[in-house]
Design a protein around this motif. Structure first.
Motif, PDB file in Angstrom:
ATOM      1  N   HIS A 116       0.713  -0.987  -0.268  1.00  0.00           N
ATOM      2  CA  HIS A 116      -0.147  -0.234  -0.156  1.00  0.00           C
ATOM      3  C   HIS A 116       0.628   1.173   0.124  1.00  0.00           C
ATOM      4  CE1 HIS A 116      -2.588   2.954   0.838  1.00  0.00           C
ATOM      5  NE2 HIS A 116      -2.887   3.370   1.848  1.00  0.00           N
ATOM      6  N   LEU A 117       1.916   1.186   1.022  1.00  0.00           N
ATOM      7  CA  LEU A 117       3.387   2.488   0.343  1.00  0.00           C
ATOM      8  C   LEU A 117       3.786   2.681  -0.129  1.00  0.00           C
ATOM      9  CD1 LEU A 117       3.496   2.048   4.400  1.00  0.00           C
ATOM     10  CD2 LEU A 117       1.797   3.305   3.025  1.00  0.00           C
ATOM     11  N   SER A 118       4.244   1.428  -1.124  1.00  0.00           N
ATOM     12  CA  SER A 118       5.535   1.657  -1.876  1.00  0.00           C
ATOM     13  C   SER A 118       4.527   0.474  -2.795  1.00  0.00           C
ATOM     14  CB  SER A 118       6.262   1.476  -1.358  1.00  0.00           C
ATOM     15  OG  SER A 118       6.598   0.026  -0.474  1.00  0.00           O
ATOM     16  N   PRO A 119       3.853   0.805  -3.749  1.00  0.00           N
ATOM     17  CA  PRO A 119       3.161  -0.721  -4.433  1.00  0.00           C
ATOM     18  C   PRO A 119       4.400  -0.660  -5.378  1.00  0.00           C
ATOM     19  CG  PRO A 119       2.158   1.176  -4.620  1.00  0.00           C
ATOM     20  CD  PRO A 119       2.871   1.658  -3.353  1.00  0.00           C
ATOM     21  N   ASN A 120       5.021   0.724  -6.144  1.00  0.00           N
ATOM     22  CA  ASN A 120       5.576   0.265  -7.244  1.00  0.00           C
ATOM     23  C   ASN A 120       6.490  -0.485  -7.004  1.00  0.00           C
ATOM     24  OD1 ASN A 120       3.610   1.767  -9.203  1.00  0.00           O
ATOM     25  ND2 ASN A 120       3.835   3.668  -7.508  1.00  0.00           N
ATOM     26  N   ILE A 121       7.251   0.269  -5.625  1.00  0.00           N
ATOM     27  CA  ILE A 121       8.929  -0.285  -5.355  1.00  0.00           C
ATOM     28  C   ILE A 121       8.290  -2.018  -5.529  1.00  0.00           C
ATOM     29  CG2 ILE A 121      10.031  -1.020  -3.820  1.00  0.00           C
ATOM     30  CD1 ILE A 121      10.713   1.763  -3.200  1.00  0.00           C
ATOM     31  N   THR A 122       7.149  -2.222  -5.046  1.00  0.00           N
ATOM     32  CA  THR A 122       6.946  -3.655  -4.789  1.00  0.00           C
ATOM     33  C   THR A 122       6.483  -4.442  -6.080  1.00  0.00           C
ATOM     34  OG1 THR A 122       5.802  -3.001  -2.329  1.00  0.00           O
ATOM     35  CG2 THR A 122       4.704  -5.453  -3.321  1.00  0.00           C
ATOM     36  N   ASN A 123       5.917  -3.516  -6.788  1.00  0.00           N
ATOM     37  CA  ASN A 123       6.269  -4.654  -8.153  1.00  0.00           C
ATOM     38  C   ASN A 123       7.850  -4.359  -8.920  1.00  0.00           C
ATOM     39  OD1 ASN A 123       3.050  -4.594  -8.000  1.00  0.00           O
ATOM     40  ND2 ASN A 123       2.452  -2.753  -8.895  1.00  0.00           N
ATOM     41  N   SER A 124       8.094  -4.381  -8.188  1.00  0.00           N
ATOM     42  CA  SER A 124       9.604  -4.125  -9.474  1.00  0.00           C
ATOM     43  C   SER A 124       9.951  -5.666  -8.544  1.00  0.00           C
ATOM     44  CB  SER A 124      10.748  -2.569  -8.774  1.00  0.00           C
ATOM     45  OG  SER A 124      11.443  -3.252  -9.678  1.00  0.00           O
ATOM     46  N   VAL A 125      10.491  -4.794  -7.424  1.00  0.00           N
ATOM     47  CA  VAL A 125      10.780  -5.905  -6.227  1.00  0.00           C
ATOM     48  C   VAL A 125       9.570  -7.786  -6.701  1.00  0.00           C
ATOM     49  CG1 VAL A 125      11.518  -7.340  -4.633  1.00  0.00           C
ATOM     50  CG2 VAL A 125      11.482  -4.699  -4.513  1.00  0.00           C
ATOM     51  N   GLU A 126       8.692  -7.759  -7.054  1.00  0.00           N
ATOM     52  CA  GLU A 126       8.576  -8.713  -7.191  1.00  0.00           C
ATOM     53  C   GLU A 126       8.653  -9.347  -8.705  1.00  0.00           C
ATOM     54  OE1 GLU A 126       4.376  -7.963  -7.109  1.00  0.00           O
ATOM     55  OE2 GLU A 126       4.377  -8.365  -4.574  1.00  0.00           O
ATOM     56  N   TYR A 127       8.821  -8.200  -9.754  1.00  0.00           N
ATOM     57  CA  TYR A 127       9.147  -8.237 -11.356  1.00  0.00           C
ATOM     58  C   TYR A 127      10.694  -9.258 -11.376  1.00  0.00           C
ATOM     59  CZ  TYR A 127      10.993  -7.527 -15.232  1.00  0.00           C
ATOM     60  OH  TYR A 127      11.507  -7.646 -17.321  1.00  0.00           O
ATOM     61  N   PHE A 128      11.245  -9.071 -10.383  1.00  0.00           N
ATOM     62  CA  PHE A 128      12.861  -9.014 -10.267  1.00  0.00           C
ATOM     63  C   PHE A 128      13.070 -10.363 -10.169  1.00  0.00           C
ATOM     64  CE2 PHE A 128      16.938  -9.631  -7.962  1.00  0.00           C
ATOM     65  CZ  PHE A 128      17.179  -9.507  -9.077  1.00  0.00           C
ATOM     66  N   ASN A 129      11.799 -11.105  -8.587  1.00  0.00           N
ATOM     67  CA  ASN A 129      11.946 -12.941  -8.308  1.00  0.00           C
ATOM     68  C   ASN A 129      11.076 -13.670  -9.660  1.00  0.00           C
ATOM     69  OD1 ASN A 129      12.805 -11.247  -5.967  1.00  0.00           O
ATOM     70  ND2 ASN A 129      11.395 -10.992  -4.752  1.00  0.00           N
ATOM     71  N   LYS A 130      10.223 -12.641  -9.996  1.00  0.00           N
ATOM     72  CA  LYS A 130       9.857 -13.705 -11.226  1.00  0.00           C
ATOM     73  C   LYS A 130      10.272 -13.968 -11.870  1.00  0.00           C
ATOM     74  CE  LYS A 130       4.503 -11.792  -9.873  1.00  0.00           C
ATOM     75  NZ  LYS A 130       3.514 -11.155 -11.131  1.00  0.00           N
TER      76      LYS A 130
END
Length: 197
Positions: A62-76
């Motif tokens: 919620h606080l940093s959705p785009n950083i979270t998305n970037s980290v998730e993309y990296f891991n995927k």
């Protein structure tokens, strides 16, 4: 400094009927498309998401959705690369996929997409992949050397000195490896008071 790697010969061929996304395109096309995807994620990160280590909080999504998305993309990407290799039932196909992934990481470096390149190198460095001794022995020295150079480029040694030098010596546009910047921001916030007396 790190030199951009020489191109590796085009993508190896695979069994007829291979439905894997990775196998449908050559490394250069895949690198271009992954760069476009990564760029869309990266450009959405706002300055407010980078403050107060919001990406480490319980409600980071919620606080940093785009950083979270970037980290998730990296891991995927990391796990996708590893999965593509271990899913191959025979040695010849595992070798071909490994070569393609090394080539893909190289092409991402050429396009200055360091985030996806690091994700691929990370995937190839997972224990499940690094333990495939016969697969690694099956690639030529050209591929082995390319992977070693990528490993040196993204090495955490000396606080990512090789990677930092590469970023400093290349002009934008680029997609940086976000992990280094988040680490730097964490140390800045921990090591400095929020308010001046």
């Amino acid at each position: 400094g790190y030199q951009i790697l020489s191109p590796i010969a085009n993508t190896p061929s695979f069994e007829e009927g291979d439905n894997s996304f990775l196998m449908k395109y050559d490394a250069d096309t895949l690198a271009q498309q992954l760069t476009l995807i990564d760029h869309q994620i990266f450009q959405r990160i706002s300055a407010k998401e980078l403050r107060e280590q919001k990406w480490l909080k319980d409600n980071a999504a919620h606080l940093s959705p785009n950083i979270t998305n970037s980290v998730e993309y990296f891991n995927k990407i990391s796990y996708w690369v590893a999965s593509e290799i271990v899913q191959r039932g025979n040695l010849k196909d595992r070798i071909s996929v490994l070569k393609l992934c090394i080539h893909l990481a190289e092409r991402c470096v050429v396009y200055r997409n360091y985030n996806t390149a690091m994700a691929i190198v990370g995937g190839l460095s997972l224990a499940a992949i690094s333990r495939l001794k016969r697969t690694w022995k099956g690639i030529t020295s050209k591929y082995r050397n390319a992977f070693e150079e990528l490993g040196e480029l993204f090495s955490a040694g000396s606080n990512y000195a090789n990677y930092r030098e590469l970023v400093l010596n290349n002009l934008p546009p680029m997609i940086p490896y976000l992990g280094v910047f988040l680490k730097d921001l964490t140390f800045l916030e921990i090591g400095n008071p929020k308010y001046l007396d």
